[in-house]
Design an enzyme around this catalytic site. Structure first.
Site, short mmCIF file in Angstrom:
data_model
loop_
_atom_site.label_atom_id
_atom_site.label_comp_id
_atom_site.label_asym_id
_atom_site.label_seq_id
_atom_site.Cartn_x
_atom_site.Cartn_y
_atom_site.Cartn_z
N ALA A 118 -81.48 -38.36 -62.01
CA ALA A 118 -80.45 -39.21 -61.42
C ALA A 118 -79.89 -38.57 -60.14
O ALA A 118 -79.81 -39.22 -59.09
CB ALA A 118 -79.33 -39.46 -62.43
N TYR A 119 -79.52 -37.30 -60.23
CA TYR A 119 -78.94 -36.60 -59.08
C TYR A 119 -79.89 -36.64 -57.88
O TYR A 119 -79.51 -36.99 -56.76
CB TYR A 119 -78.63 -35.16 -59.48
N ALA A 120 -81.15 -36.29 -58.12
CA ALA A 120 -82.12 -36.24 -57.02
C ALA A 120 -82.39 -37.62 -56.45
O ALA A 120 -82.62 -37.76 -55.24
CB ALA A 120 -83.42 -35.60 -57.51
N MET B 61 -80.19 -40.02 -56.15
CA MET B 61 -79.09 -40.31 -55.23
C MET B 61 -79.31 -39.62 -53.88
O MET B 61 -79.05 -40.18 -52.81
CB MET B 61 -77.75 -39.85 -55.79
#
Length: 253
Positions: free
Chosen positions: A158-160, A162
């Site tokens: 998820a972080y990557a 974004m």
């Protein structure tokens, strides 16, 4: 003093990478608007450090996940520019504020996804949009991405994602703001030793694994990043635009 007579706004600059970026810009001659979410004392401490370097600085509060507060923040920022610099604009916007949430893809919750989205993409998108009238023509925007948008480490889907979106946004902003001579680039750090990565680096063997998979043989430190941002804001970096500049020491080559 390559940033003399320039004003930078660095989000999330009360600690970690943001703090280092703010200090590096100040060392190069810029005045700095520091922002913090909750740590007012930390923000004030960075202001004191910048002031000790002979530069002017102020600290403003903002939660970059709360888009409904951006209008009020812009008003406060405009008043701050007028009262402290007798200006209506600032020169460099560094979108650095971030949070760390790691979870395997199969276990990532919608709440976790939304928290990451609100800070790392939605907040950057709409804060930049709202502050555009206050950014001087010929200014700079630097967005913070991550090495994880190129290589994959389980737990950061998820972080990557974004940050991948931030890299696409960077190119679009560069295209649309070119008529105002505003350069827009993304800096993608690798593993950097800050409060942000403290938990991840505390896992047994993680530091050794990352060091072994980095060409320069170590985990990064904040000083490895601040100078890169300063370069992109400088006159020497004027012809670098719409680029993703990875500063990872050569991770996972």
């Amino acid at each position: 003093m390559k940033h003399e007579n320039k004003i930078a706004l660095v989000t999330g600059s009360s600690r970690g990478l943001g703090r280092n970026i703010a200090l590096q810009l100040a060392r190069s001659g810029a005045d700095v608007i520091v922002t913090y979410r909750k740590g007012k004392e930390e923000g004030d401490a960075v202001v004191a450090e910048i002031t000790s370097l002979g530069r002017k600085a102020v600290a403003l509060q903002i939660d970059t996940s709360l888009t409904k507060t951006f209008e009020a923040f812009a008003t406060t920022l405009k008043e701050t520019l007028q009262s402290n610099w007798q200006r209506d604009t600032f020169d460099f916007l560094v979108n650095n504020a971030g949070i760390d949430i790691a979870a395997p893809f199969a276990e990532t919750t919608e709440d976790q996804f939304d928290s990451l989205m609100n800070v790392h993409f939605k907040g950057v998108f709409f804060l930049t949009q709202r502050l555009l009238p206050l950014i001087a023509d010929g200014g700079r925007i630097v967005n913070t991405s991550t090495g994880l948008a190129r290589f994959s480490i389980p737990g950061y889907a998820a972080y990557a994602s974004m940050k991948g979106a931030i890299e696409v946004l960077t190119r679009y902003l560069a295209k649309e703001l070119g008529k105002r001579r505003i350069n827009v680039n993304a800096v993608a750090p690798g593993a950097i030793e800050t409060d942000f990565t403290k938990e991840a680096l505390s896992h047994p063997g993680m530091r050794d694994i990352l060091s072994a998979n980095t060409a320069l043989g170590r985990v990064g430190v904040p000083d490895d990043i601040g100078g890169v941002v300063s370069f992109l804001c400088s006159e020497e970096g004027r012809w670098v635009n719409a680029q993703r500049l990875e500063a990872s020491g050569g991770m996972f080559l």
